[in-house]
Design an enzyme around this catalytic site. Sequence first.
Site, PDB file in Angstrom:
ATOM      1  N   GLU A  42       0.858  -1.181   0.000  1.00 50.90           N
ATOM      2  CA  GLU A  42       0.000   0.000   0.000  1.00 50.90           C
ATOM      3  C   GLU A  42       0.900   1.239   0.000  1.00 50.90           C
ATOM      4  O   GLU A  42       2.014   1.225   0.544  1.00 50.90           O
ATOM      5  CB  GLU A  42      -0.844  -0.036   1.274  1.00 50.90           C
TER       6      GLU A  42
ATOM      7  N   LYS B 220      -9.674   0.604  -1.622  1.00 49.33           N
ATOM      8  CA  LYS B 220      -9.745   0.052  -0.270  1.00 49.33           C
ATOM      9  C   LYS B 220     -11.125   0.285   0.345  1.00 49.33           C
ATOM     10  O   LYS B 220     -11.607   1.421   0.420  1.00 49.33           O
ATOM     11  CB  LYS B 220      -8.662   0.706   0.589  1.00 49.33           C
TER      12      LYS B 220
ATOM     13  N   CYS C  80      -4.383  -3.576   3.523  1.00 55.23           N
ATOM     14  CA  CYS C  80      -4.070  -3.241   4.908  1.00 55.23           C
ATOM     15  C   CYS C  80      -5.212  -3.529   5.909  1.00 55.23           C
ATOM     16  O   CYS C  80      -5.447  -4.667   6.273  1.00 55.23           O
ATOM     17  CB  CYS C  80      -3.621  -1.789   4.989  1.00 55.23           C
TER      18      CYS C  80
END
Length: 259
Positions: free
Chosen positions: A40, A106, A142
């Site tokens: 990321e 995300k 993440c």
Amino acid sequence: MRIALSQISSTTDPAENLDLVRDGVRRAAADGARVVLFPEATQCRFGVSLKPIAEPLDGPWATAVRAIAVEHGVVVVAGMFTPTADGRVTNTLLVTGADVHLGYDKIHLFDAFGFQESSTVAPGAKPVTIEVDGLTLGIATCYDIRFPELFRALADQGASAVLLGASWGAGPGKVEQWELLVRARALDCTSWVLACGQADPGVDLGSAPTGVGHSTVADPLGNVVGSLGAQPDLLVVEIDAEAVESARRTLPVLANRRL
């Protein structure tokens, strides 16, 4: 399939970070990798304003990454930021190569441990899978790793492996949580989980999650088959769909779900 995890420490300069991508892809391809996963925020680390950095998927940074992928005959997955209409950005994992060029935005934003990602980042809404050489790969970022339902959804869409880029926040017990979550998500969806994090920058950059390293690969039964330390490094692993099929026969958690 051989998949490489290129654990880097991004700077605030996208051009410098593009050089890191170029070097990581070159090394991974030389080791036979078909897919190269970066963390990321590869385009630019956290801790600075992201709005001036953000570019669309057809912008110069993503286009340059695509050219690198095509040159080496690989698929590259790398974190970047794309602009939104509301003045924020999306935290996007670029997936690019000769036959693919798309982004996963995300879904779960890191509003935790004193950090408020949603103040500058807009959430995504759609799980994403891709197919490479007949193998379906899911994509995650993440904080997504704390949400098992996403990994099950990716498995339901046919994913045998989930590629996750991260810039994990430091703090007491955080490395241990990271390793535990990678293994747990592999067990939840009986898939490979390949989690590539930003390396530890080695200096205090404030409260922004700038990485702890410890990129980790877990097999469909939660066994760690490869991991790195805190510093920049490259990990190349071999994964196969048969391990997934075997795990799902032995531990049919997806088939046995009631909710």
